[in-house]
Design a protein around this motif. Structure first.
Motif, PDB file in Angstrom:
ATOM      1  N   VAL A  45      -7.711  12.430  38.133  1.00 11.65           N
ATOM      2  CA  VAL A  45      -6.579  11.968  37.326  1.00 11.65           C
ATOM      3  C   VAL A  45      -6.748  12.465  35.894  1.00 11.65           C
ATOM      4  O   VAL A  45      -7.822  12.294  35.296  1.00 11.65           O
ATOM      5  CB  VAL A  45      -6.485  10.420  37.347  1.00 11.65           C
ATOM      6  N   TRP A  46      -5.698  13.059  35.360  1.00 16.18           N
ATOM      7  CA  TRP A  46      -5.751  13.554  33.983  1.00 16.18           C
ATOM      8  C   TRP A  46      -5.593  12.410  32.998  1.00 16.18           C
ATOM      9  O   TRP A  46      -4.731  11.557  33.163  1.00 16.18           O
ATOM     10  CB  TRP A  46      -4.665  14.603  33.750  1.00 16.18           C
ATOM     11  N   ARG A  47      -6.444  12.411  31.976  1.00 16.32           N
ATOM     12  CA  ARG A  47      -6.444  11.386  30.931  1.00 16.32           C
ATOM     13  C   ARG A  47      -6.649  12.066  29.585  1.00 16.32           C
ATOM     14  O   ARG A  47      -6.936  13.256  29.523  1.00 16.32           O
ATOM     15  CB  ARG A  47      -7.543  10.354  31.194  1.00 16.32           C
ATOM     16  N   ILE A  48      -6.545  11.303  28.523  1.00 18.12           N
ATOM     17  CA  ILE A  48      -6.818  11.795  27.180  1.00 18.12           C
ATOM     18  C   ILE A  48      -8.187  11.263  26.783  1.00 18.12           C
ATOM     19  O   ILE A  48      -8.414  10.049  26.791  1.00 18.12           O
ATOM     20  CB  ILE A  48      -5.751  11.311  26.167  1.00 18.12           C
ATOM     21  N   LYS A  49      -9.107  12.170  26.452  1.00 17.37           N
ATOM     22  CA  LYS A  49     -10.475  11.774  26.090  1.00 17.37           C
ATOM     23  C   LYS A  49     -10.649  11.829  24.577  1.00 17.37           C
ATOM     24  O   LYS A  49     -10.283  12.810  23.939  1.00 17.37           O
ATOM     25  CB  LYS A  49     -11.495  12.689  26.767  1.00 17.37           C
ATOM     26  N   PHE A  50     -11.212  10.761  24.026  1.00 15.56           N
ATOM     27  CA  PHE A  50     -11.517  10.634  22.610  1.00 15.56           C
ATOM     28  C   PHE A  50     -13.031  10.687  22.463  1.00 15.56           C
ATOM     29  O   PHE A  50     -13.734   9.817  22.982  1.00 15.56           O
ATOM     30  CB  PHE A  50     -10.987   9.305  22.054  1.00 15.56           C
ATOM     31  N   CYS A  51     -13.531  11.710  21.775  1.00 18.19           N
ATOM     32  CA  CYS A  51     -14.978  11.876  21.586  1.00 18.19           C
ATOM     33  C   CYS A  51     -15.357  11.474  20.159  1.00 18.19           C
ATOM     34  O   CYS A  51     -14.662  11.816  19.198  1.00 18.19           O
ATOM     35  CB  CYS A  51     -15.378  13.324  21.829  1.00 18.19           C
ATOM     36  N   TYR A  52     -16.471  10.770  20.059  1.00 13.64           N
ATOM     37  CA  TYR A  52     -16.979  10.283  18.779  1.00 13.64           C
ATOM     38  C   TYR A  52     -18.418  10.741  18.620  1.00 13.64           C
ATOM     39  O   TYR A  52     -19.122  10.962  19.608  1.00 13.64           O
ATOM     40  CB  TYR A  52     -16.936   8.753  18.732  1.00 13.64           C
ATOM     41  N   GLU A  53     -18.894  10.837  17.399  1.00 11.48           N
ATOM     42  CA  GLU A  53     -20.283  11.224  17.169  1.00 11.48           C
ATOM     43  C   GLU A  53     -21.251  10.079  17.458  1.00 11.48           C
ATOM     44  O   GLU A  53     -22.365  10.309  17.897  1.00 11.48           O
ATOM     45  CB  GLU A  53     -20.458  11.700  15.731  1.00 11.48           C
ATOM     46  N   SER A  54     -20.816   8.831  17.215  1.00 11.85           N
ATOM     47  CA  SER A  54     -21.747   7.706  17.285  1.00 11.85           C
ATOM     48  C   SER A  54     -21.586   6.794  18.501  1.00 11.85           C
ATOM     49  O   SER A  54     -22.394   5.891  18.691  1.00 11.85           O
ATOM     50  CB  SER A  54     -21.625   6.863  16.014  1.00 11.85           C
ATOM     51  N   VAL A  55     -20.559   7.015  19.332  1.00  9.30           N
ATOM     52  CA  VAL A  55     -20.376   6.201  20.542  1.00  9.30           C
ATOM     53  C   VAL A  55     -19.957   7.104  21.697  1.00  9.30           C
ATOM     54  O   VAL A  55     -19.543   8.244  21.490  1.00  9.30           O
ATOM     55  CB  VAL A  55     -19.325   5.077  20.349  1.00  9.30           C
ATOM     56  N   GLN A  56     -20.072   6.571  22.899  1.00 11.82           N
ATOM     57  CA  GLN A  56     -19.679   7.311  24.087  1.00 11.82           C
ATOM     58  C   GLN A  56     -18.177   7.630  24.052  1.00 11.82           C
ATOM     59  O   GLN A  56     -17.393   6.867  23.503  1.00 11.82           O
ATOM     60  CB  GLN A  56     -19.980   6.483  25.346  1.00 11.82           C
ATOM     61  N   PRO A  57     -17.769   8.754  24.667  1.00  8.16           N
ATOM     62  CA  PRO A  57     -16.342   9.080  24.727  1.00  8.16           C
ATOM     63  C   PRO A  57     -15.562   7.997  25.461  1.00  8.16           C
ATOM     64  O   PRO A  57     -16.085   7.338  26.368  1.00  8.16           O
ATOM     65  CB  PRO A  57     -16.302  10.389  25.516  1.00  8.16           C
ATOM     66  N   LEU A  58     -14.324   7.831  25.074  1.00  5.54           N
ATOM     67  CA  LEU A  58     -13.411   6.898  25.718  1.00  5.54           C
ATOM     68  C   LEU A  58     -12.182   7.680  26.155  1.00  5.54           C
ATOM     69  O   LEU A  58     -11.858   8.714  25.581  1.00  5.54           O
ATOM     70  CB  LEU A  58     -13.011   5.795  24.739  1.00  5.54           C
ATOM     71  N   SER A  59     -11.483   7.164  27.167  1.00  7.81           N
ATOM     72  CA  SER A  59     -10.275   7.857  27.599  1.00  7.81           C
ATOM     73  C   SER A  59      -9.150   6.861  27.847  1.00  7.81           C
ATOM     74  O   SER A  59      -9.395   5.669  28.020  1.00  7.81           O
ATOM     75  CB  SER A  59     -10.550   8.680  28.857  1.00  7.81           C
ATOM     76  N   MET A  60      -7.926   7.399  27.843  1.00 11.81           N
ATOM     77  CA  MET A  60      -6.768   6.563  28.126  1.00 11.81           C
ATOM     78  C   MET A  60      -5.727   7.355  28.890  1.00 11.81           C
ATOM     79  O   MET A  60      -5.727   8.589  28.871  1.00 11.81           O
ATOM     80  CB  MET A  60      -6.170   5.942  26.859  1.00 11.81           C
ATOM     81  N   ASP A  61      -4.867   6.635  29.531  1.00  8.43           N
ATOM     82  CA  ASP A  61      -3.749   7.198  30.274  1.00  8.43           C
ATOM     83  C   ASP A  61      -2.815   7.946  29.307  1.00  8.43           C
ATOM     84  O   ASP A  61      -2.620   7.489  28.183  1.00  8.43           O
ATOM     85  CB  ASP A  61      -3.009   6.022  30.945  1.00  8.43           C
ATOM     86  N   PRO A  62      -2.246   9.074  29.726  1.00 10.30           N
ATOM     87  CA  PRO A  62      -1.343   9.813  28.843  1.00 10.30           C
ATOM     88  C   PRO A  62      -0.115   9.012  28.385  1.00 10.30           C
ATOM     89  O   PRO A  62       0.358   9.210  27.263  1.00 10.30           O
ATOM     90  CB  PRO A  62      -0.911  11.014  29.692  1.00 10.30           C
ATOM     91  N   VAL A  63       0.368   8.098  29.202  1.00 10.74           N
ATOM     92  CA  VAL A  63       1.515   7.273  28.792  1.00 10.74           C
ATOM     93  C   VAL A  63       1.110   6.347  27.651  1.00 10.74           C
ATOM     94  O   VAL A  63       1.830   6.207  26.657  1.00 10.74           O
ATOM     95  CB  VAL A  63       2.085   6.469  29.983  1.00 10.74           C
ATOM     96  N   GLN A  64      -0.048   5.730  27.768  1.00 13.08           N
ATOM     97  CA  GLN A  64      -0.551   4.880  26.691  1.00 13.08           C
ATOM     98  C   GLN A  64      -0.766   5.710  25.431  1.00 13.08           C
ATOM     99  O   GLN A  64      -0.445   5.274  24.325  1.00 13.08           O
ATOM    100  CB  GLN A  64      -1.854   4.192  27.095  1.00 13.08           C
ATOM    101  N   ALA A  65      -1.302   6.910  25.590  1.00 16.96           N
ATOM    102  CA  ALA A  65      -1.529   7.784  24.440  1.00 16.96           C
ATOM    103  C   ALA A  65      -0.206   8.155  23.765  1.00 16.96           C
ATOM    104  O   ALA A  65      -0.131   8.197  22.540  1.00 16.96           O
ATOM    105  CB  ALA A  65      -2.287   9.035  24.868  1.00 16.96           C
ATOM    106  N   SER A  66       0.829   8.395  24.548  1.00 21.94           N
ATOM    107  CA  SER A  66       2.152   8.698  23.979  1.00 21.94           C
ATOM    108  C   SER A  66       2.686   7.520  23.172  1.00 21.94           C
ATOM    109  O   SER A  66       3.273   7.706  22.097  1.00 21.94           O
ATOM    110  CB  SER A  66       3.154   9.052  25.080  1.00 21.94           C
ATOM    111  N   ASN A  67       2.486   6.321  23.695  1.00 21.05           N
ATOM    112  CA  ASN A  67       2.904   5.126  22.951  1.00 21.05           C
ATOM    113  C   ASN A  67       2.114   4.979  21.661  1.00 21.05           C
ATOM    114  O   ASN A  67       2.659   4.591  20.627  1.00 21.05           O
ATOM    115  CB  ASN A  67       2.751   3.876  23.818  1.00 21.05           C
TER     116      ASN A  67
END
Length: 97
Positions: A45-67
């Motif tokens: 499933v395709w998601r949007i991944k948010f990478c940070y230097e100090s914490v593990q990457p997080l991801s969200m559904d593309p619809v949530q990201a659009s909102n």
């Protein structure tokens, strides 16, 4: 009071939220993001991944990201909104291939 009466007040309350609160409501920390990109999870499933230097990457559904993009644009966070929107558009392209 009608729904129409609530609309302006709702818009005002939404615009008064802080960036930190909006990120928190969407499951993201208020930390600098080093990378925002399309990502396919282990289920394909395709998601949007948010990478940070100090914490593990997080991801969200593309619809949530659009909102989230719309909320960020409303509060003047154009650069972050544009970066997320770009990842959403790339995710949609990847999903159709």
């Amino acid at each position: 009071m009608t729904d129409e009466d609530d609309a302006p007040r709702y818009g005002l309350e939404r615009s008064m939220q802080t960036l930190s609160a909006i990120l928190f409501q969407n499951g993201l920390p208020d930390l600098p993001v080093s990378l925002i990109e399309p990502h396919r999870n282990h289920k394909g499933v395709w998601r949007i991944k948010f990478c940070y230097e100090s914490v593990q990457p997080l991801s969200m559904d593309p619809v949530q990201a659009s909102n989230l993009v719309a909320l960020l644009q409303d509060m003047g966070e154009a650069d972050l909104a544009l970066e997320i929107d770009d990842a959403v558009q790339r995710t949609r392209r990847h999903a159709t291939m």
